[in-house]
Each structure stands twice: as structure tokens, then as C-alpha cells.
Scaffold this active site. Structure first.
Site, short mmCIF file in Angstrom:
data_model
loop_
_atom_site.label_atom_id
_atom_site.label_comp_id
_atom_site.label_asym_id
_atom_site.label_seq_id
_atom_site.Cartn_x
_atom_site.Cartn_y
_atom_site.Cartn_z
NE ARG A 11 -11.23 -9.98 -1.33
CZ ARG A 11 -11.67 -9.03 -2.16
NH1 ARG A 11 -12.15 -9.37 -3.35
NH2 ARG A 11 -11.64 -7.76 -1.81
CE LYS A 63 -3.72 -1.90 2.95
NZ LYS A 63 -4.91 -1.67 2.11
#
Length: 460
Positions: A314, A240
Site C-alpha cells: 500500500r 515473514k
């Protein structure tokens, strides 16, 4: 200490809740000195206004809290909390003006307004205490407040002190407080017990990944809560940028939320069988970090092509959901700070959720309105299933294009629940600006709504 109602009520001061359109009528019945004081202080009954009214000897004899107008109240929640923070030190008792159907939520707001995160710096506590209103079940409101404060504390704690071992300890402390059972699978034991994606996501960190498994209750319907426990998310090899990494201590907000909800359930003795599953990991960068284009095999046997290592939440949830589904509980609920797409869709204040169960939806949305805990339903849109099917594996963890990102993430998770009723919440877990009863920082979302809706959700 969790917030509580005042225990010493002998000297409680009357607190009158005054709406703007009711100020004239209320003031007309007061002595001239009180009327003059109200006028001199400019009290109008506006939201958040508070006014202490002195007796002849200068002591406080009563207080007023502004309740605004119906139109202004629609634009916020926990209206009494704004006034509570401005009242002078003392114990207060609602004397008039607050409708019975608003007493529980406004009393909860008062307790939540007293929350402060003081682990690293001493904070000045709120001066005003509240006597539990007669229309309120005090122990239940206190349990809701304590569960919310637990969630806030966990999210607010930085990753240096809230890594996977610390999150495990928080779960153990909660289990010990309520007589729950807890089991934790750590490190390479995850591979031995067929939880490979939890291990893969967390293996690059120096604090081992783990699955926390807590159980409580032995009668009633079965409910399994699954919370994303990514204690810090660098993005992995798809690192990120700094601005996006700044709030990633809150990426375990789903875990914090389900632990807060678990406290609410256990503290009030709800008649159900509760299981809490938390995959606790850090998504770090090192030589053994998982890579883009890797293909992982999940607990359920489905293969997953990795197209972005920053879509890791996820993956860990998938193994936990598959494990949860094997017991076929009456209801599985997952909570996760999962996608930026959800924030773009509904902003930070709403908790979007996914459910195809009409009974679940009705029960939840009725409870959410009553609890001042807003939610918004988004669809499990079946035509988008093709977007998560990459061709060389069963599933794609990060479909290209960016369309419907929160929906495709929810569809991904649904693939791992085939034998149970399932709902998913894509929460934000953060209050970006201070508001009544909600200081800037970590926050619970949808937990009070879920607590209040449990009877409807778990109905056969």
C-alpha cells in the site's frame, strides 16, 4: 508464443459438444457402429469427457466433447477446455452443441488450456487445435489469451529472474510491441521526483526500486492502471515465516495483471488514452531497511506511521496513485496482491474489488459474468476510516486487531485519490490447484472483465 487458433482449417475434424441430457437424441441419429462405439467407450457427456470416433480405416472422423449438465457447469468454467486437453492430436471445428453465447468464452478457454510455463523445462504442448468458431472475433479472443498468458508468465517467473529491472524490461518489451511510450524513474531519482515511499520500501534491496510509467493512445477517454510490483516480499524487518514467504514471487501479480490488461487494450486498438504505472521494488532486509514506528511522508504530503513493514504494498501504491491522480484521468484502477484478509473473505477464485461508482459496478459485473472472470464487490466502508488513523500521523499502514483488513487497506489507498474516479482490486494472482484452462501457478484475475467493461466504465 501466445496461443492462437488453427491456421490450417482444410482438414479440420468436426467436434460435437454433447450435454448429458442431449446424448440420447444426438446418438439416435448416428449409424449403429458409432452408437456402439460411444456405448463401449462409456461416453456419457460428462464435463471434461472427450471421445474420438474412428472411421472404417481407423482414422479419426469426428470427436465428442462432454458438456455435462446445467448444474455441473455452474460449479466451474471453461468447460470445453477440460475435453480439449484429452483429445488426440488434430485440428477441430465446433460442429454442433455449443450455444452461440458461450462460443467466445469456451474458445478462449481452449486457447488458455494450451498455456504452459516452459522457461525452465520443456513442456509437452496440448495436441488439439481449434478453428475459431464463426460467432467469435478471433483476433480479439487471441489478444485476451495473449494478455492472460503474459500475466501468467510474469508471475510464474521466480524473483531471481523477475526483479525490478526484469519487470521494467517486460514493460519495455510490451511498449515496443505496441508503439507505446515508456519512462522509468530509478533509485535516488525517486526522491528527486517526489516518490519517497517507493524509494523507502525498495532501498534495502540490491536491485534499485523504480517507477515504470507507460503511455499509449492519444484520443478518447483517459484510463490509468496502477499495479503493485513488489517482485519479492520478505516482509522486511517484520520478516515473514518461511511458509508465508514461499509464494512471494507472486507479489508483483498486480503489475503482471495490468500489463496483461494493457496488452489486451493495445492489441485490439481500443479508442482510449492509457497510462500504466508500476512501482517495482523488492521488500528486502538490510541495514538501511525501513523500520517499524518510522513515519514516512508520501508524495501527497500525508504522513504514514509504519506499524508493520510487511504492509509495504500500500505504501508503494500510494505514491503511484497520488501521481496518477494529479492528471485527473477519467478512471484510475489499482490492482494488487495486497491482503491475506481478501483471501480469507472470498478465497482464491474471486477477485474482490472496491468501487462507489454505480456505473462502474454495473458494467464490471455484467462483463465478469459473460467473460467467466468472477469478481465480488466489497465496500469502501467509511466508518472504518478511524481504524487507519493512528493519532501521531495521518495514516497507519497496518491497523492493529486484524478486523476488515482488506477494507482498511482499500480505504488507505483511497486517501491518495481525491480528484478522479477510483476502483481497487485486491487479487490473489495464483491458481492453487489445476482446473480447466487454469494450470496451477500464476493467473490473471478481473482483467478480462475490465477489458469487456471498458465502454461502460469510461462512459461520462
Amino acid at each position: 508464443m501466445p496461443p492462437r487458433f488453427a491456421s490450417d482449417t482444410t482438414s479440420a475434424l468436426p467436434l460435437h459438444v454433447i450435454a448429458e441430457d442431449g446424448l440420447g437424441a444426438w446418438t439416435a441419429d448416428q449409424p449403429e457402429a458409432v452408437q456402439n462405439w460411444i456405448a463401449a467407450q462409456g461416453f456419457t457427456g460428462g464435463l471434461g469427457q472427450a471421445l474420438a470416433i474412428p472411421a472404417a480405416d481407423g482414422s479419426v472422423m469426428m470427436a465428442l466433447a462432454g458438456y455435462g449438465t446445467a448444474a455441473s457447469r455452474k460449479r466451474g468454467r471453461f468447460h470445453l477446455a477440460g475435453a480439449a486437453a484429452r483429445l488426440p492430436k488434430g485440428v477441430y471445428k465446433i460442429a454442433s452443441g455449443l450455444p452461440d453465447d458461450q462460443q467466445a468464452v469456451e474458445a478462449l478457454g481452449w486457447l488458455l488450456a494450451s498455456y504452459s510455463f516452459d522457461r525452465y523445462k520443456t513442456q509437452i504442448p496440448m495436441a488439439a487445435e481449434l478453428v475459431a468458431p464463426k460467432a467469435v472475433t478471433a483476433s480479439e479472443v487471441e489478444a485476451l489469451a495473449a494478455g492472460e498468458c503474459l500475466t501468467r508468465d510474469l508471475i510464474n517467473t521466480p524473483a531471481s529472474d523477475m526483479g525490478p529491472p526484469d519487470l521494467e524490461q517486460a514493460a519495455r518489451d510490451l511498449a515496443g510491441a505496441h508503439g507505446a511510450k515508456i519512462k522509468v524513474i530509478t533509485g535516488d531519482a525517486l526522491l528527486e521526483q517526489n516518490l519517497p515511499m517507493i524509494h523507502t520500501v525498495g532501498r534495502a534491496a540490491d536491485r534499485a526500486p523504480r517507477l515504470i510509467d507507460m503511455r499509449w493512445g492519444d484520443t478518447g477517454p483517459t484510463l490509468t492502471l496502477v499495479g503493485k510490483g513488489v517482485c519479492f516480499d520478505t516482509g522486511g524487518l517484520n520478516l515473514k515465516p518461511g511458509a508465508s514467504m514461499g509464494l512471494m514471487k507472486k507479489d508483483m501479480g498486480g503489475a503482471a495483471a495490468v500489463l496483461g490488461l494493457a496488452h489486451m487494450i493495445m492489441a485490439t486498438g481500443r479508442k482510449l488514452q492509457l497510462r500504466v504505472l508500476i512501482p517495482a521494488v523488492e521488500n528486502a532486509v538490510s541495514g538501511n531497511a525501513f523500520r517499524p514506528q518510522d513515519i514516512l511522508t508520501s508524495r501527497k504530503g500525508l504522513t504514514v506511521e509504519i506499524n508493520n513493514t510487511d504492509a509495504e504494498g500500500r505504501l508503494v501504491l500510494a505514491d503511484a496513485l497520488a501521481l496518477a491522480d494529479e492528471e485527473k484521468p477519467d478512471q484510475i484502477i489499482s490492482m494488487a496482491t495486497l491482503t491475506g484478509a481478501a483471501r480469507v473473505a472470498v478465497g482464491p477464485d474471486l477477485a474482490p474489488y472496491f468501487s462507489d461508482d454505480a456505473g462502474f459496478v454495473t458494467a464490471l459485473e455484467t462483463a465478469a459474468a459473460a467473460q467467466a472472470d468472477p469478481v465480488w464487490r466489497l465496500p469502501f466502508h467509511d466508518p472504518y476510516e478511524a481504524m487507519i488513523e493512528p493519532g501521531i500521523a495521518d495514516l497507519d499502514n497496518a491497523p492493529k486487531g486484524g478486523f476488515a483488513g482488506c477494507i482498511t487497506a482499500a480505504l488507505f489507498l483511497r486517501r491518495f485519490v481525491t480528484d478522479s474516479r477510483y476502483a481497487h482490486f485486491d487479487i490473489y494472482g495464483w491458481q492453487p490447484a489445476a482446473a480447466p484452462a487454469r494450470p496451477k501457478g500464476g493467473i490473471g484475475q478481473a482483467t478480462r472483465a475490465l477489458y469487456a467493461a471498458l465502454d461502460g466504465i469510461l462512459a461520462p
